[in-house]
Structures are given as structure tokens and as C-alpha cells.
Design an enzyme around this catalytic site. Sequence first.
Site, PDB file in Angstrom:
ATOM      1  N   SER A  82      40.570  39.554  39.060  1.00  0.00           N
ATOM      2  CA  SER A  82      40.091  39.948  37.722  1.00  0.00           C
ATOM      3  C   SER A  82      41.096  40.938  37.156  1.00  0.00           C
ATOM      4  CB  SER A  82      38.720  40.624  37.860  1.00  0.00           C
ATOM      5  OG  SER A  82      38.411  41.341  36.682  1.00  0.00           O
TER       6      SER A  82
ATOM      7  N   TYR B 228      33.864  47.463  41.974  1.00  0.00           N
ATOM      8  CA  TYR B 228      34.347  46.083  41.770  1.00  0.00           C
ATOM      9  C   TYR B 228      35.859  46.104  41.519  1.00  0.00           C
ATOM     10  CZ  TYR B 228      34.760  41.587  39.199  1.00  0.00           C
ATOM     11  OH  TYR B 228      35.119  40.333  38.749  1.00  0.00           O
TER      12      TYR B 228
ATOM     13  N   LYS C  11      38.529  44.143  43.820  1.00  0.00           N
ATOM     14  CA  LYS C  11      39.452  43.134  43.282  1.00  0.00           C
ATOM     15  C   LYS C  11      40.906  43.552  43.519  1.00  0.00           C
ATOM     16  CE  LYS C  11      36.772  39.842  41.588  1.00  0.00           C
ATOM     17  NZ  LYS C  11      36.738  38.521  42.227  1.00  0.00           N
TER      18      LYS C  11
END
Length: 255
Positions: free
Chosen positions: A147, A160, A164
Site C-alpha cells: 500500500s 498498518y 506494509k
Amino acid sequence: MDAFLEEFKGKNVLVTGGSRGLGKEISEWFLKCGSSVIICGRKQDNLQKAIDEFKEKGYEVSAYQVHIARSEQVKGMFESIKDQSGGIDILINNVGMNILTPSVSSVDEALWDKIIETNLKGTFIVSKEAIPIMKERGGGKIVNISSIAARRPAPGMGVYCIAKAGIEMLTKVLAFELAKEKINVNAVAPAMIRTRFSMPFWSDEGMLKEIESTIPMGRIAEPGDVVGAVLFLSSSLADFITGEVITVDGGSMLK
Ligand SMILES: NC(=O)c1ccc[n+]([C@@H]2O[C@H](COP(=O)([O-])OP(=O)(O)OC[C@H]3O[C@@H](n4cnc5c(N)ncnc54)[C@H](OP(=O)(O)O)[C@@H]3O)[C@@H](O)[C@H]2O)c1
């Protein structure tokens, strides 16, 4: 274009989280190309819905109810895949989840573990099981779904972002370790895609407008916008590319 898609015919492809969203779109493209597609997910009803929808379109998929961070379940899935079809040629590590968190400095330890476990450890566990099979078959392609959050802190998504970023380094480390084995390991880093994952953001018209104003191309991605990069990195056109990340973001990272 047809010649390019032709090469996926007969390839065995595992798409983790292929029952919904981006994973389902990627699975459908491989199916259209004549690949044998295997999907996995935690919930049987999501898998069944995907199986039924694919069947209506004339495609058949194999589906496994597996949590990707549970190594015994993942091992069991690979044993069955080996028995059924001999192994896999292409692995798309697509599973990802996020839970909005206040800030990394105040996040609860259990929540940290959950987000890191599913996103990062799960990708490691599935890759670890896939690699010996790919080695036996003389090579393979691994594409990890990252991402733009891996490279830019986003409010409420700190853990997150860290997970990632870990996936992007996992991509590079595995690419380096496996370069002589003819296993290419690359990643695709999308910005916001219209799926259930990001629904809290795009379903609110005001918020959607605000997000779109930060994207030079003026819109968020549809799942189909991301598939081209995944197919390219899964193909022989990318045989000399490894450890790379393709950003698919409508220019977001330019701002
Ligand atoms: N949507 C976005 O805006 C966006 C932006 C950038 C990157 N991404 C990345 O794109 C990838 C796909 O996201 P998406 O938007 O398609 O998500 P999604 O719509 O929430 O779909 C996630 C899929 O993964 C499965 N899954 C979730 N946790 C799992 C687990 N622990 N084990 C096995 N399967 C699991 C889900 O099925 P079950 O629920 O049945 O398990 C579902 O099939 C993710 O890596 C995400 O981080 C998404």
C-alpha cells in the site's frame, strides 16, 4: 495483449484473500486467462459466494478456509494443493486488514499483534510454504500487495503502515535470497481502492471528495485498476525484475 495473457494458461495461481475485493478481481483475471486458481479466506460464506459467482461466469476455483497467520492451516492447504494439482507457479499475497487505531504510541499491544500478524506474519507464513514448492518446480512469481501507506504515515493507520513497510522489506529480502532460484518477488502498492476494506472512507460523500482532491487523477481506484501491475509482475515480461514495488495510485505520491 492476447499473447501476453496467453502465458497464464495452465498456470497454478494462489490468491490469498481471493474471496472479495481486489483478490477476487485478480482471481477473475487469472481465470479469464485460463489459469487454475486457488483462493483462500477465513470465512466459508465469503468463499462460497465467490465460488458461486465464478461458477455463474463459467469458472471453477479451488477454495480453502484458512487464516493465513495460522501456520498449521496454511501447511494443510499447501499439502492439499500439492496432492490436487502438484503445486503453484504464482502466489499473490493479497490478504490485508486494518483496524483504525488512535496512535502507535498509545495502541493496545493486542491490537498491534493482530494487525502485524495478519498483514506481515501471514504473508511470511504463506511465502515460506510456497517457496520450496516453487523451487521444486524450477521457479515462480510472488507478488505481495502492499500500500502507499508503507511509505507515508496515515492518521489512524499507523500499525498498518508499519506492517506494509515490513511487507516491502520482506519483498526485497526474499527477492535477494531467491534470485538464483528463478523466483521473482515483487510488490504492488495501491492507494485507496473501492472495496469493503476502505468502505468507511469512500462511502461518506464528503470524505470521498476530500480524498479525491488529494489524488492528481481525481478519483480513487477500482479493483481493476490494480490488476495490470499484478499480471505484469506475474508474467515472463518481469523475469529480470525482482525486489521492486510498483505504485498504483493515480499520482497520489506525487503530492
Ligand atoms: N482497499 C484499499 O483501499 C486498499 C488500498 C491499498 C492496499 N490495499 C491492500 O489490498 C489488499 C486487498 O484488500 P481489499 O481492499 O480487497 O480487502 P477486502 O475487501 O477486505 O478483502 C480482504 C480479503 O482477505 C480475506 N482475509 C482477511 N483476513 C484474512 C486472514 N487472516 N486469512 C485469510 N484471509 C483473510 C477476506 O476474506 P475473509 O474475511 O473471509 O477472511 C477477503 O477475501 C490488502 O492487502 C490491502 O491491504 C487495499
